[in-house]
Enzyme design. Structure first.
Site, PDB file in Angstrom:
ATOM      1  N   CYS A   1      39.434  27.540  30.188  1.00  0.00           N
ATOM      2  CA  CYS A   1      38.221  27.093  29.496  1.00  0.00           C
ATOM      3  C   CYS A   1      37.576  28.173  28.652  1.00  0.00           C
ATOM      4  O   CYS A   1      36.638  27.888  27.908  1.00  0.00           O
ATOM      5  CB  CYS A   1      37.207  26.599  30.523  1.00  0.00           C
ATOM      6  SG  CYS A   1      36.772  27.904  31.676  1.00  0.00           S
TER       7      CYS A   1
ATOM      8  N   ASP B   1      35.817  30.688  29.829  1.00  0.00           N
ATOM      9  CA  ASP B   1      34.649  31.266  30.485  1.00  0.00           C
ATOM     10  C   ASP B   1      34.991  32.655  31.032  1.00  0.00           C
ATOM     11  O   ASP B   1      36.164  32.987  31.233  1.00  0.00           O
ATOM     12  CB  ASP B   1      34.165  30.348  31.613  1.00  0.00           C
ATOM     13  CG  ASP B   1      33.591  29.047  31.068  1.00  0.00           C
ATOM     14  OD1 ASP B   1      33.289  29.009  29.868  1.00  0.00           O
ATOM     15  OD2 ASP B   1      33.451  28.088  31.834  1.00  0.00           O
TER      16      ASP B   1
ATOM     17  N   CYS C   1      30.522  27.659  33.626  1.00  0.00           N
ATOM     18  CA  CYS C   1      29.956  26.426  34.156  1.00  0.00           C
ATOM     19  C   CYS C   1      29.213  26.678  35.469  1.00  0.00           C
ATOM     20  O   CYS C   1      29.258  27.774  36.033  1.00  0.00           O
ATOM     21  CB  CYS C   1      31.083  25.431  34.391  1.00  0.00           C
ATOM     22  SG  CYS C   1      32.160  25.943  35.720  1.00  0.00           S
TER      23      CYS C   1
ATOM     24  N   CYS D   1      37.482  26.961  38.819  1.00  0.00           N
ATOM     25  CA  CYS D   1      36.359  27.779  38.358  1.00  0.00           C
ATOM     26  C   CYS D   1      36.023  28.873  39.369  1.00  0.00           C
ATOM     27  O   CYS D   1      35.482  29.910  38.999  1.00  0.00           O
ATOM     28  CB  CYS D   1      35.133  26.916  38.123  1.00  0.00           C
ATOM     29  SG  CYS D   1      35.466  25.488  37.076  1.00  0.00           S
TER      30      CYS D   1
HETATM   31 FE1  FES Z   1      35.159  27.254  32.909  1.00  0.00          FE
HETATM   32 FE2  FES Z   1      34.335  26.207  35.157  1.00  0.00          FE
HETATM   33  S1  FES Z   1      34.774  25.169  33.334  1.00  0.00           S
HETATM   34  S2  FES Z   1      34.916  28.243  34.796  1.00  0.00           S
END
Ligand code: FES
Length: 127
Positions: free
Chosen positions: A37, A39, A62, A106
């Site tokens: 994602c 992140d 998230c 995540c």
């Molecule tokens: Fe990226 Fe949860 S959607 S860490």
């Protein structure tokens, strides 16, 4: 747990993250990204006599990623490095009252950031 449904503990850690921030001149630190994602989680450790005396994090991600990093820093404070290395993302997810299946990935970021920060410390002291 139903897909997309967060436990009260996850929501609490998301809304009131524990240990958010940085440690200046940290003994060990790491930044890890989630390729799924994009992140990112950073972890900073203060270590004395092979024990984690302080831990902070910053997460751009998230709610599950923020809650996982928050819980991870809570779980590792006061632990020896070897004890901290035994903490897995499944352990963190369990402490959070579970994560929706689609959000389990995540929680991996916090575990990887922790492992990498401990490696960073061990590399530094080996020098
Ligand atoms: Fe990226 Fe949860 S959607 S860490």
């Amino acid at each position: 747990m139903a897909e997309g449904q967060y436990s009260d503990i996850v929501i609490d850690h998301f809304e009131n993250p524990r240990n958010m921030g940085e440690i200046e001149a940290a003994d060990g630190e790491a930044q890890v990204g989630n390729p799924a994602c994009g992140d990112v989680t950073k972890i900073f450790l203060k270590i004395r006599d092979d024990r984690i005396v302080d831990a902070r994090f910053k997460t751009f991600g998230c709610a599950a990623a923020i809650a996982s990093a928050s819980m991870t820093t809570e779980l590792i404070k006061g632990k020896s490095l070897d004890e901290a290395l035994k903490i897995t993302n499944e352990h963190v997810a369990k402490e959070l009252g579970g994560l929706p299946a689609a959000k389990l990935h995540c929680s991996v970021m916090a575990e990887e950031a922790l492992r990498t920060a401990i490696e960073d410390y061990r590399k530094k002291i080996a020098k």
